[in-house]
Design a protein around this motif. Structure first.
Motif, PDB file in Angstrom:
ATOM      1  N   ALA A  68      -8.825  26.130  11.736  1.00  0.00           N
ATOM      2  CA  ALA A  68      -9.190  25.660  13.078  1.00  0.00           C
ATOM      3  C   ALA A  68     -10.488  24.860  12.988  1.00  0.00           C
ATOM      4  O   ALA A  68     -10.670  23.849  13.664  1.00  0.00           O
ATOM      5  CB  ALA A  68      -9.345  26.839  14.026  1.00  0.00           C
ATOM      6  N   ALA A  69     -11.389  25.309  12.115  1.00  0.00           N
ATOM      7  CA  ALA A  69     -12.675  24.615  11.962  1.00  0.00           C
ATOM      8  C   ALA A  69     -12.558  23.377  11.083  1.00  0.00           C
ATOM      9  O   ALA A  69     -13.195  22.356  11.345  1.00  0.00           O
ATOM     10  CB  ALA A  69     -13.712  25.582  11.390  1.00  0.00           C
ATOM     11  N   PHE A  70     -11.775  23.495  10.026  1.00  0.00           N
ATOM     12  CA  PHE A  70     -11.623  22.386   9.072  1.00  0.00           C
ATOM     13  C   PHE A  70     -10.134  22.067   8.902  1.00  0.00           C
ATOM     14  O   PHE A  70      -9.508  22.516   7.947  1.00  0.00           O
ATOM     15  CB  PHE A  70     -12.230  22.757   7.712  1.00  0.00           C
ATOM     16  CG  PHE A  70     -13.604  23.359   7.797  1.00  0.00           C
ATOM     17  CD1 PHE A  70     -14.666  22.629   8.339  1.00  0.00           C
ATOM     18  CD2 PHE A  70     -13.851  24.638   7.332  1.00  0.00           C
ATOM     19  CE1 PHE A  70     -15.941  23.181   8.413  1.00  0.00           C
ATOM     20  CE2 PHE A  70     -15.126  25.195   7.400  1.00  0.00           C
ATOM     21  CZ  PHE A  70     -16.176  24.469   7.946  1.00  0.00           C
ATOM     22  N   PRO A  71      -9.563  21.292   9.816  1.00  0.00           N
ATOM     23  CA  PRO A  71      -8.117  21.058   9.799  1.00  0.00           C
ATOM     24  C   PRO A  71      -7.615  20.174   8.671  1.00  0.00           C
ATOM     25  O   PRO A  71      -6.421  20.175   8.389  1.00  0.00           O
ATOM     26  CB  PRO A  71      -7.845  20.407  11.163  1.00  0.00           C
ATOM     27  CG  PRO A  71      -9.149  19.823  11.574  1.00  0.00           C
ATOM     28  CD  PRO A  71     -10.209  20.705  11.005  1.00  0.00           C
ATOM     29  N   ASP A  72      -8.500  19.422   8.033  1.00  0.00           N
ATOM     30  CA  ASP A  72      -8.043  18.574   6.933  1.00  0.00           C
ATOM     31  C   ASP A  72      -9.125  18.440   5.864  1.00  0.00           C
ATOM     32  O   ASP A  72     -10.258  18.872   6.057  1.00  0.00           O
ATOM     33  CB  ASP A  72      -7.629  17.192   7.448  1.00  0.00           C
ATOM     34  CG  ASP A  72      -8.728  16.575   8.283  1.00  0.00           C
ATOM     35  OD1 ASP A  72      -9.809  16.322   7.737  1.00  0.00           O
ATOM     36  OD2 ASP A  72      -8.515  16.380   9.504  1.00  0.00           O
ATOM     37  N   VAL A  73      -8.766  17.837   4.753  1.00  0.00           N
ATOM     38  CA  VAL A  73      -9.683  17.732   3.614  1.00  0.00           C
ATOM     39  C   VAL A  73     -10.968  17.014   3.990  1.00  0.00           C
ATOM     40  O   VAL A  73     -12.056  17.431   3.584  1.00  0.00           O
ATOM     41  CB  VAL A  73      -9.028  16.963   2.449  1.00  0.00           C
ATOM     42  CG1 VAL A  73      -9.893  17.062   1.202  1.00  0.00           C
ATOM     43  CG2 VAL A  73      -7.658  17.508   2.157  1.00  0.00           C
TER      44      VAL A  73
END
Length: 393
Positions: A68-73
């Motif tokens: 939720a905080a870091f949805p992608d690289v």
DNA sequence: AACTCGGGGCA
DNA sequence: TGCCCAGAGTT
């Protein structure tokens, strides 16, 4: 090697039958886990790193908060390390989080933000070994790569009735080759997960549920009545007892915290100043704590009280932690991030600081104490912002 | 081929 | 307290 292992490695029809049985079972028995709802390599990667040496039930909540905080690289690569560690707090083996963060930056720098699809490139990322690379690429892209980890070591050891220590280099070689040999040409990702699911749900360490096992008929350990003996038990760890002291240094409404340095345990995380000490919380304990903080951090303190004693384990250590409540008296503390990285922070600010678990526990005690002490008359102007702490288990 | 990395959950 | 856990990196 035992005969059944040879059979599995040699007979293609037997291998196909085995794969079919396991896959069919898995189709009806697979747990609905969050990382099974995606084929996004980044998400699968995050899950695999979190699952290293960590049980599924523990990971679920962390996985959802992290994504939720870091949805992608790119989001992860651009994040502050403190935020990454804060979301990892309580999961343990924090090097995983730092390596995941570093690897995300590497994926952006070297692969344009696209998670690599070749085994060699994946394997070259920090924190990714043979298991993790095989898991990500087989689950995400159905590449025909074997895996070997805690669950499948047990499953395969029993399947071939492996008499030797499955952790030995020799056995590992055998097990990897079996894992490769029984891997079907299609649905490799499902098959690898099925093998792990089997180990986790059916072929358990104690009292395996052979009655409901889809491959009981070709299990050599089962045939020989050796499911209790295989895999060979690991030799028990010898624990070393340690006693340490953590000091809560108060200055007004702020507390002194210190960032653990590279080479120390919990590197990158913050903690109340902590050092090795004697076992008992007596008069000499107070004196030595005072002297230790003066010589170590250049801070003069006045002990207030013994706050609490807590026990916790770190790898092969059993630590008894004595916590001392103290008042700051004098001494200059550089309020910056240069080593030894000391900071004065309020209780509210601590909600965003990545702390080791004992640090978080002490913070909880301090908050509790503050609430209890607060008399109705000394009302401070209400804070506009209330920071929500991540629930600790 | 061992050893360490320095964790945490659960019965 | 003992055992287990979807291992990786070093020496």
């Amino acid at each position: 090697m035992d005969v059944p292992a040879d059979d599995l490695l040699r007979s293609a029809p037997l291998r196909r039958k085995l794969a079919r049985s396991i896959l069919t079972w898995f189709d009806g028995a697979a747990r609905d886990l969050p990382w099974r709802r995606t084929r996004d390599l980044y998400c699968i990667w995050v899950s695999e790193i979190m699952l290293q040496q960590t049980q599924v039930a523990t990971v679920v909540g962390y996985y959802e908060r992290f994504l939720a905080a870091f949805p992608d690289v790119r989001t992860l690569a651009a994040a502050d390390e403190a935020r990454v560690l804060r979301l990892w707090e309580g999961l343990g083996y924090y090097r995983r989080a730092r390596q995941l963060h570093a690897a995300a930056k590497q994926v952006v720098a070297e692969h344009g933000g696209e998670f690599p699809r070749s085994y060699e490139a994946v394997r070259a990322l920090p924190g990714i070994g043979r298991y993790t690379a095989g898991a990500i690429l087989s689950i995400g892209l159905d590449q025909r790569l074997p895996i070997l980890e805690a669950n499948t070591i047990r499953v395969l050891s029993r399947l071939i009735a492996l008499r030797d220590d499955p952790r030995s280099t020799q056995s590992q070689l055998t097990l990897w080759s079996v894992a490769e040999a029984i891997l079907p040409a299609e649905r490799c990702g499902a098959f690898n997960q099925a093998l792990m699911e089997l180990g986790s749900e059916i072929c358990t360490p104690r009292e395996p549920q052979c009655a409901t096992c889809p491959v009981a008929v070709c299990c050599a350990a089962r045939a020989q009545g050796l499911t209790k003996e295989i895999p060979l038990a690991a030799k028990k760890t010898e624990y070393t007892d340690l006693t340490e002291t953590a000091v809560v240094v108060r200055r007004g409404n702020k507390f002194l915290v210190r960032q653990c340095q590279p080479g120390e345990r919990w590197a990158g995380l913050w903690d109340f100043p902590r050092f090795a000490s004697a076992a008992v919380a007596d008069e000499s304990w107070l004196t030595s704590a005072r002297e230790h903080l003066a010589s170590w951090l250049g801070v003069q303190i006045e002990p207030i009280a013994h706050l609490t004693t807590t026990r916790h384990g770190v790898t092969r250590y059993r630590i008894t932690l004595q916590v001392l409540d103290a008042r700051y008296v004098s001494g200059k503390v550089a309020d910056d991030l240069a080593p030894p990285s000391l900071r004065w922070v309020t209780l509210a600010e601590l909600a965003e600081v990545p702390l080791c678990v004992t640090g978080r526990k002490i913070t909880g005690l301090l908050a509790e104490k503050k609430t209890k002490q607060k008399s109705p008359v000394q009302k401070k102007p209400a804070r506009t912002k209330v920071k929500r702490a991540q629930p600790t288990r």
